[in-house]
Design an enzyme around this catalytic site. Structure first.
Site, PDB file in Angstrom:
ATOM      1  N   GLY A  53      39.648  51.278  20.766  1.00  0.00           N
ATOM      2  CA  GLY A  53      38.499  51.589  21.600  1.00  0.00           C
ATOM      3  C   GLY A  53      38.616  52.849  22.431  1.00  0.00           C
ATOM      4  O   GLY A  53      37.701  53.186  23.175  1.00  0.00           O
TER       5      GLY A  53
ATOM      6  N   THR B  43      34.252  50.314  17.553  1.00  0.00           N
ATOM      7  CA  THR B  43      33.736  50.914  18.786  1.00  0.00           C
ATOM      8  C   THR B  43      33.117  52.288  18.547  1.00  0.00           C
ATOM      9  O   THR B  43      32.087  52.619  19.148  1.00  0.00           O
ATOM     10  CB  THR B  43      34.863  51.035  19.825  1.00  0.00           C
TER      11      THR B  43
ATOM     12  N   ALA C 126      41.914  51.730  14.587  1.00  0.00           N
ATOM     13  CA  ALA C 126      41.885  51.948  16.041  1.00  0.00           C
ATOM     14  C   ALA C 126      42.098  53.412  16.393  1.00  0.00           C
ATOM     15  O   ALA C 126      42.970  54.084  15.837  1.00  0.00           O
ATOM     16  CB  ALA C 126      42.909  51.104  16.784  1.00  0.00           C
ATOM     17  N   GLY C 127      41.274  53.873  17.337  1.00  0.00           N
ATOM     18  CA  GLY C 127      41.441  55.198  17.905  1.00  0.00           C
ATOM     19  C   GLY C 127      40.426  56.227  17.459  1.00  0.00           C
ATOM     20  O   GLY C 127      40.277  57.270  18.096  1.00  0.00           O
TER      21      GLY C 127
ATOM     22  N   LYS D  66      42.690  39.691   8.384  1.00  0.00           N
ATOM     23  CA  LYS D  66      43.265  40.792   9.154  1.00  0.00           C
ATOM     24  C   LYS D  66      44.058  40.191  10.311  1.00  0.00           C
ATOM     25  O   LYS D  66      43.495  39.537  11.193  1.00  0.00           O
ATOM     26  CB  LYS D  66      42.188  41.727   9.694  1.00  0.00           C
TER      27      LYS D  66
END
Length: 264
Positions: free
Chosen positions: A167, A216, A193-194, A106
């Site tokens: 995050g 997260t 993400a998000g 990644k």
């Protein structure tokens, strides 16, 4: 329910996976919680920050591979913390050595330490270098449809646009650009993400994303293991809903039991 119920595997390069939920391995209290949350999520691909996690670099410290063995999980080394293409490429080379020739990686090249927003110029440069060296590159990027197409043309095996800053837990903030990316892609599109909660994951899948990667949202929850299960179910439900096809949105409803055409 399992995605495999519908014979609908996630295909990345030459590999197939039953689960469309990819999870990170950072931010947990300890390796035991990491293991339990990963199992609850049903994840088959787990991403690992090579610069932050011990995969055998330090023989005297606990090794993540002891709790998430490569025989059971596909380890996806990532370049978290890299700010230049050269640094990211070096990190992927290190991962290949640590994981006995493993080439699936990644790529993320950051441009801002506060938001962790990607540096797209350095990302493109690193992607070209890594593909040229035979790596199978899954790439974290912004939600720019033109950039997503360029990364696919370079040879990346999956494009991973953010839905909101890493995050942040803000959820899907850019559904129209995500749709543009999805509708034009020939490789898997995985939201990275998000995501903050299960409904965010379900929405990403309902839009047509091929998968969701998160860390997260699970590790930072009050009960990470329970949240991992919620995310698993949300991803499965969102995928099934996307395949089923939602009803059109209307300004008002038609009666579900109309009287037109009834006898008498």
């Amino acid at each position: 329910m399992s995605n495999s119920t519908f014979g609908d595997p996630l295909r990345i390069a030459s590999r197939s996976f039953r689960s469309r939920l990819l999870t990170g391995t950072g931010k947990y209290r300890d390796f035991d919680e990491t293991r339990r949350a990963t199992e609850a999520a049903g994840a088959e691909i787990v991403t690992v920050a090579i610069r932050r996690m011990n995969l055998g670099q330090d023989p005297g410290q606990p090794n993540l591979l002891d709790v998430l063995p490569p025989e059971r999980y596909t380890i996806l080394p990532n370049t978290a913390g890299c700010y230049t293409a050269e640094d990211a490429v070096r990190t992927c080379r290190l991962a290949r050595e640590l994981l006995d020739g493993h080439t699936l990686v990644k790529l993320e090249v950051l441009g801002d330490a506060r938001t962790l927003y990607p540096d797209v110029v350095q990302t493109l440069k690193a992607a070209e270098m890594l593909v040229g060296e035979g790596f199978e590159v899954m790439v974290y990027t912004s939600d720019d449809p033109i950039l997503a197409r360029q990364l696919e043309q370079i040879g990346c095996v999956a494009v991973m646009p953010l839905a909101a800053p890493i995050g942040s837990g803000l959820g899907i903030q850019n559904r129209y650009t995500l749709l543009e990316i999805i509708e034009n892609a020939k490789v898997p599109i995985i939201v990275d993400a998000g995501v903050g909660t299960a409904s965010d994951a379900a929405l990403a899948m309902e839009l047509g994303c091929d998968g969701v990667l998160m860390n997260t949202a699970i590790a930072g929850a009050r009960d990470p293991v329970r949240m991992a299960l919620a995310m698993k179910l949300a991803v499965e439900a969102g995928r099934a809903a996307f395949q089923a096809g939602r009803i059109p949105r209307k300004r008002y409803a038609s009666a579900s039991s109309p009287i037109d055409g009834t006898v008498g």
